[in-house]
Design a protein around this motif. Structure first.
Motif, PDB file in Angstrom:
ATOM      1  N   PRO A 158       0.806  -1.240   0.000  1.00  0.00           N
ATOM      2  CA  PRO A 158       0.000   0.000   0.000  1.00  0.00           C
ATOM      3  C   PRO A 158       0.833   1.281   0.000  1.00  0.00           C
ATOM      4  N   ALA A 159       1.990   1.258   0.645  1.00  0.00           N
ATOM      5  CA  ALA A 159       2.808   2.472   0.750  1.00  0.00           C
ATOM      6  C   ALA A 159       3.726   2.687  -0.454  1.00  0.00           C
ATOM      7  N   ALA A 160       3.612   1.844  -1.468  1.00  0.00           N
ATOM      8  CA  ALA A 160       4.506   1.940  -2.623  1.00  0.00           C
ATOM      9  C   ALA A 160       4.337   3.263  -3.351  1.00  0.00           C
ATOM     10  N   ARG A 161       5.462   3.835  -3.722  1.00  0.00           N
ATOM     11  CA  ARG A 161       5.457   5.070  -4.511  1.00  0.00           C
ATOM     12  C   ARG A 161       5.390   4.697  -5.989  1.00  0.00           C
ATOM     13  N   SER A 162       4.749   5.532  -6.761  1.00  0.00           N
ATOM     14  CA  SER A 162       4.632   5.270  -8.200  1.00  0.00           C
ATOM     15  C   SER A 162       5.983   5.495  -8.880  1.00  0.00           C
ATOM     16  N   VAL A 163       6.084   5.001 -10.095  1.00  0.00           N
ATOM     17  CA  VAL A 163       7.301   5.193 -10.876  1.00  0.00           C
ATOM     18  C   VAL A 163       7.549   6.681 -11.102  1.00  0.00           C
ATOM     19  N   GLN A 164       6.490   7.435 -11.352  1.00  0.00           N
ATOM     20  CA  GLN A 164       6.653   8.883 -11.556  1.00  0.00           C
ATOM     21  C   GLN A 164       7.179   9.573 -10.292  1.00  0.00           C
ATOM     22  N   GLU A 165       6.678   9.163  -9.130  1.00  0.00           N
ATOM     23  CA  GLU A 165       7.164   9.740  -7.867  1.00  0.00           C
ATOM     24  C   GLU A 165       8.640   9.407  -7.667  1.00  0.00           C
ATOM     25  N   ILE A 166       9.014   8.189  -7.971  1.00  0.00           N
ATOM     26  CA  ILE A 166      10.402   7.772  -7.805  1.00  0.00           C
ATOM     27  C   ILE A 166      11.299   8.502  -8.793  1.00  0.00           C
ATOM     28  N   LYS A 167      10.860   8.610 -10.036  1.00  0.00           N
ATOM     29  CA  LYS A 167      11.648   9.312 -11.048  1.00  0.00           C
ATOM     30  C   LYS A 167      11.926  10.743 -10.602  1.00  0.00           C
TER      31      LYS A 167
END
Length: 184
Positions: free
Chosen positions: A127-136
């Motif tokens: 549930p707490a996973a960040r999206s690829v865009q957030e990580i980028k």
């Protein structure tokens, strides 16, 4: 398996049969690449690689003392042709900052800076996973890795097909690099 992959498999089998019947020799060996896989403790490096090899990740034991050996990562860089960097996209802010710093160091390391990078944002099923865009954005990949070959992909142990696709993209990048070197 998608229709495209099935077609590719049949074409490859036809090619092997043709080579065996007409060319009197074994098919050419598939290229092998030396890759280094790095990431913080708990990011899922061993679990992902086990799953990719169709082994059960249930028996994977986290590497003990891994934080202490991070300073020795560079000893494994020599001879590498590509980098797999695994990060826990659901980790704490502190761990994410540490992962960011380690990735920046790897991208700028003299032995790695020209190599293709596969960055796996693991634990996308949490549930707490960040999206690829957030990580980028958080990892500042656009400005930092400008001119470098990098692939950022979401992944989890639940989606083996996406994981295989990520590795296929890395292999394609390695093959492109190989072809460019031959043209020079």
């Amino acid at each position: 398996m998608s229709a495209l992959r099935i077609t590719e498999a049949f074409l490859y089998m036809d090619y092997l049969c043709f080579r065996a019947l007409c060319c009197k020799g074994p098919p050419p060996a598939r290229p092998e690449y030396d890759l280094v896989c790095i990431g913080l403790t708990g990011s899922g490096k061993t679990s992902l690689l086990s799953k990719l090899c169709s082994e059960s990740p249930d028996n994977v034991v986290s590497t003990t003392g891994a934080d202490n050996i991070r300073k020795y990562w560079s000893r494994y860089y020599q001879g590498s042709q590509g980098v797999i960097f695994v990060l826990d996209s659901a980790s704490s802010e502190d761990d994410l900052e540490t992962a960011r710093n380690e990735l920046h160091s790897a991208l700028q390391h003299p032995q790695l800076c020209t190599l293709p990078f596969l960055i796996l944002a693991n634990h996308q099923d949490k549930p707490a996973a960040r999206s690829v865009q957030e990580i980028k954005k958080y990892f500042e990949l656009e400005p930092l890795a400008r001119g470098k070959r990098w692939i950022l992909q979401p992944c989890s142990l639940d989606d083996v097909d996406a994981l295989k696709d990520s590795f296929s993209q890395l292999i394609n990048s390695l093959e492109e690099k190989e072809h460019e070197a031959m043209r020079m």
